[in-house]
Design an enzyme around this catalytic site. Structure first.
Site, PDB file in Angstrom:
ATOM      1  N   ASP A  15       4.700   6.745  -3.134  1.00  0.00           N
ATOM      2  CA  ASP A  15       4.800   5.399  -2.549  1.00  0.00           C
ATOM      3  C   ASP A  15       4.641   5.512  -1.037  1.00  0.00           C
ATOM      4  O   ASP A  15       4.576   6.613  -0.480  1.00  0.00           O
ATOM      5  CB  ASP A  15       6.161   4.762  -2.908  1.00  0.00           C
ATOM      6  CG  ASP A  15       6.080   3.232  -2.963  1.00  0.00           C
ATOM      7  OD1 ASP A  15       5.625   2.621  -1.973  1.00  0.00           O
ATOM      8  OD2 ASP A  15       6.479   2.654  -3.993  1.00  0.00           O
TER       9      ASP A  15
ATOM     10  N   ASP B 208      -0.452   6.718   1.282  1.00  0.00           N
ATOM     11  CA  ASP B 208      -1.061   5.389   1.227  1.00  0.00           C
ATOM     12  C   ASP B 208      -2.203   5.423   0.217  1.00  0.00           C
ATOM     13  O   ASP B 208      -3.265   5.999   0.480  1.00  0.00           O
ATOM     14  CB  ASP B 208      -1.580   5.010   2.620  1.00  0.00           C
ATOM     15  CG  ASP B 208      -2.213   3.622   2.634  1.00  0.00           C
ATOM     16  OD1 ASP B 208      -2.306   2.984   1.557  1.00  0.00           O
ATOM     17  OD2 ASP B 208      -2.620   3.176   3.733  1.00  0.00           O
TER      18      ASP B 208
ATOM     19  N   TYR C  93      -7.158 -10.622  -7.240  1.00  0.00           N
ATOM     20  CA  TYR C  93      -6.141  -9.932  -8.056  1.00  0.00           C
ATOM     21  C   TYR C  93      -6.577  -9.841  -9.524  1.00  0.00           C
ATOM     22  O   TYR C  93      -6.589  -8.730 -10.094  1.00  0.00           O
ATOM     23  CB  TYR C  93      -4.793 -10.641  -7.893  1.00  0.00           C
ATOM     24  CG  TYR C  93      -3.646  -9.984  -8.617  1.00  0.00           C
ATOM     25  CD1 TYR C  93      -3.089  -8.788  -8.167  1.00  0.00           C
ATOM     26  CD2 TYR C  93      -3.113 -10.554  -9.764  1.00  0.00           C
ATOM     27  CE1 TYR C  93      -2.026  -8.187  -8.834  1.00  0.00           C
ATOM     28  CE2 TYR C  93      -2.047  -9.966 -10.439  1.00  0.00           C
ATOM     29  CZ  TYR C  93      -1.509  -8.784  -9.973  1.00  0.00           C
ATOM     30  OH  TYR C  93      -0.462  -8.194 -10.633  1.00  0.00           O
TER      31      TYR C  93
ATOM     32  N   LYS D  31      -7.388  -6.299 -11.795  1.00  0.00           N
ATOM     33  CA  LYS D  31      -6.660  -5.952 -13.016  1.00  0.00           C
ATOM     34  C   LYS D  31      -7.584  -5.931 -14.244  1.00  0.00           C
ATOM     35  O   LYS D  31      -7.395  -5.121 -15.157  1.00  0.00           O
ATOM     36  CB  LYS D  31      -5.498  -6.926 -13.222  1.00  0.00           C
ATOM     37  CG  LYS D  31      -4.408  -6.803 -12.145  1.00  0.00           C
ATOM     38  CD  LYS D  31      -3.764  -5.413 -12.141  1.00  0.00           C
ATOM     39  CE  LYS D  31      -2.559  -5.347 -11.219  1.00  0.00           C
ATOM     40  NZ  LYS D  31      -1.871  -4.054 -11.273  1.00  0.00           N
TER      41      LYS D  31
HETATM   42  P1  NAD Z   1       6.654  -4.452  -6.025  1.00  0.00           P
HETATM   43  O1  NAD Z   1       6.058  -5.089  -4.819  1.00  0.00           O
HETATM   44  O2  NAD Z   1       8.106  -4.576  -6.277  1.00  0.00           O
HETATM   45  O3  NAD Z   1       6.280  -2.888  -6.044  1.00  0.00           O
HETATM   46  C1  NAD Z   1       5.004  -2.422  -5.689  1.00  0.00           C
HETATM   47  C2  NAD Z   1       5.141  -1.021  -5.120  1.00  0.00           C
HETATM   48  O4  NAD Z   1       3.833  -0.557  -4.774  1.00  0.00           O
HETATM   49  C3  NAD Z   1       5.995  -0.970  -3.818  1.00  0.00           C
HETATM   50  O5  NAD Z   1       6.977   0.042  -3.895  1.00  0.00           O
HETATM   51  C4  NAD Z   1       4.965  -0.683  -2.748  1.00  0.00           C
HETATM   52  O6  NAD Z   1       5.469   0.054  -1.630  1.00  0.00           O
HETATM   53  C5  NAD Z   1       3.920   0.113  -3.529  1.00  0.00           C
HETATM   54  N1  NAD Z   1       2.645   0.094  -2.820  1.00  0.00           N
HETATM   55  C6  NAD Z   1       1.979  -0.992  -2.350  1.00  0.00           C
HETATM   56  N2  NAD Z   1       0.903  -0.616  -1.650  1.00  0.00           N
HETATM   57  C7  NAD Z   1       0.872   0.743  -1.683  1.00  0.00           C
HETATM   58  C8  NAD Z   1       0.007   1.702  -1.121  1.00  0.00           C
HETATM   59  N3  NAD Z   1      -1.037   1.358  -0.342  1.00  0.00           N
HETATM   60  N4  NAD Z   1       0.277   3.007  -1.348  1.00  0.00           N
HETATM   61  C9  NAD Z   1       1.354   3.384  -2.091  1.00  0.00           C
HETATM   62  N5  NAD Z   1       2.215   2.504  -2.646  1.00  0.00           N
HETATM   63  C10 NAD Z   1       1.972   1.201  -2.430  1.00  0.00           C
HETATM   64  O7  NAD Z   1       5.820  -5.057  -7.233  1.00  0.00           O
HETATM   65  P2  NAD Z   1       6.006  -4.962  -8.825  1.00  0.00           P
HETATM   66  O8  NAD Z   1       6.179  -6.330  -9.304  1.00  0.00           O
HETATM   67  O9  NAD Z   1       6.941  -3.895  -9.218  1.00  0.00           O
HETATM   68  O10 NAD Z   1       4.519  -4.533  -9.217  1.00  0.00           O
HETATM   69  C11 NAD Z   1       4.219  -3.302  -9.871  1.00  0.00           C
HETATM   70  C12 NAD Z   1       2.888  -3.458 -10.593  1.00  0.00           C
HETATM   71  O11 NAD Z   1       3.042  -4.457 -11.603  1.00  0.00           O
HETATM   72  C13 NAD Z   1       1.734  -3.921  -9.713  1.00  0.00           C
HETATM   73  O12 NAD Z   1       0.573  -3.214 -10.068  1.00  0.00           O
HETATM   74  C14 NAD Z   1       1.586  -5.378 -10.072  1.00  0.00           C
HETATM   75  O13 NAD Z   1       0.275  -5.844  -9.867  1.00  0.00           O
HETATM   76  C15 NAD Z   1       1.971  -5.373 -11.519  1.00  0.00           C
HETATM   77  N6  NAD Z   1       2.398  -6.661 -12.041  1.00  0.00           N
HETATM   78  C16 NAD Z   1       3.480  -7.309 -11.499  1.00  0.00           C
HETATM   79  C17 NAD Z   1       3.843  -8.545 -12.018  1.00  0.00           C
HETATM   80  C18 NAD Z   1       5.014  -9.332 -11.469  1.00  0.00           C
HETATM   81  O14 NAD Z   1       5.174 -10.517 -11.842  1.00  0.00           O
HETATM   82  N7  NAD Z   1       5.847  -8.754 -10.616  1.00  0.00           N
HETATM   83  C19 NAD Z   1       3.122  -9.111 -13.081  1.00  0.00           C
HETATM   84  C20 NAD Z   1       2.041  -8.415 -13.615  1.00  0.00           C
HETATM   85  C21 NAD Z   1       1.687  -7.189 -13.087  1.00  0.00           C
END
Ligand code: NAD
Length: 258
Positions: free
Chosen positions: A33, A42, A152, A156
């Site tokens: 992360d 990153d 987005y 996906k």
């Molecule tokens: P979140 O924002 O809580 O966590 C995302 C994590 O990704 C964070 O810890 C962030 O630091 C890390 N991240 C972002 N950019 C980065 C980079 N450049 N390098 C390394 N790490 C990086 O979000 P979440 O809801 O836990 O999302 C997790 C996954 O689930 C994502 O792929 C998201 O698209 C997917 N998702 C989420 C939802 C929702 O409703 N929350 C729904 C469908 C899919």
């Protein structure tokens, strides 16, 4: 038996829940992360992704039992295709030799119900062609033309298609490596908090993602589905997209799609 599982995006939301579940079960987790992780990198840049692969190989000793890619962005930006698509695919590809050395290797990508929504076909094509400069150019054009909403879903949709293509390509299924996708509906994390807090955005989201079974998910609900796909006892499932969405995909696409 304790496994070593790499989890991207482990510092927050779904990734943090996956980490907690695995550690509770006795597995060792290497988080990747931007912060608060064993491997700080990153995933939005090629150099960061290469550093992430090198860091994982060093800390794992070269054998990885599982890889779960949760790192992602939802706010439209030029970086979004880089993080959501290449931040997953380059890590999966880079760790393939380490996965092939495990006894029951499993890869689980976190997709989204949004991958079923309308996409920018040119962007999906650029992603699947592995052309990051073109993908970033198309994202920049979409932002400046006032068309940010397909970035987005496009990232996906491309990820799900890449997973299905990869799962049965030489070096994956024939090496015993399963590659599947968990596609959540709305999950209560930092990513969705702002949308849910705004009544107008919430109404749009609820119409786009109807979840008749139990409503919004907690990150732990998604983690449990990931746990099933990581399990060594699940031997014959690959290339599948598992919608963990309270019935949204079935509601939206109907009974004839399976
Ligand atoms: P979140 O924002 O809580 O966590 C995302 C994590 O990704 C964070 O810890 C962030 O630091 C890390 N991240 C972002 N950019 C980065 C980079 N450049 N390098 C390394 N790490 C990086 O979000 P979440 O809801 O836990 O999302 C997790 C996954 O689930 C994502 O792929 C998201 O698209 C997917 N998702 C989420 C939802 C929702 O409703 N929350 C729904 C469908 C899919």
């Amino acid at each position: 038996m304790s496994r070593l599982v790499v989890v991207t995006g482990a510092a927050s939301g779904i990734g943090a829940a996956v980490r907690a579940m695995l550690e509770e079960g006795g597995d060792r987790v290497l988080g990747v992360d931007l912060r608060d992780a064993e491997v700080v990198a990153d995933l939005g840049t090629a150099a960061g992704r290469a550093a992430a692969v090198a860091g994982v190989l060093e800390q794992s000793g070269g054998v990885v039992d599982g890889l779960v890619t949760c790192a992602g962005l939802s706010v439209p930006s030029v970086a979004l295709p880089s993080v959501n698509f290449f931040g997953t695919t380059e890590l999966v590809d880079g760790l393939r030799p380490a996965l092939a050395g495990a006894s029951a290797p499993r890869v689980v990508l976190i997709g989204s119900i949004s991958g079923t929504q309308p996409v920018d076909d040119a962007l999906v094509d650029a992603l699947l062609a592995g052309d990051e400069p073109a993908a970033r150019g198309l994202a920049e054009a979409a932002l400046s033309d006032g068309r940010p909403q397909q970035l987005y879903p496009s990232s996906k949709a491309a990820l799900a298609r890449w997973a299905r293509r990869t799962a049965v390509a030489p070096g994956w299924a024939d090496a015993g490596i399963a590659v599947n996708v968990v596609a959540p509906g709305v999950v209560l994390t930092a990513m969705s908090a702002a949308l849910i807090a705004d009544p107008q955005m919430k109404a749009v989201m609820d119409a786009a993602v109807p979840m008749p079974l139990h409503g919004y998910a907690q990150p732990e609900d998604i983690a449990r589905a990931v746990g099933v796909l990581l399990s060594p006892s699940l031997t014959h499932v690959t290339g599948q997209v598992l919608y963990v969405d309270g019935g949204a995909e079935t509601t939206l696409r109907g009974p004839s799609r399976f």
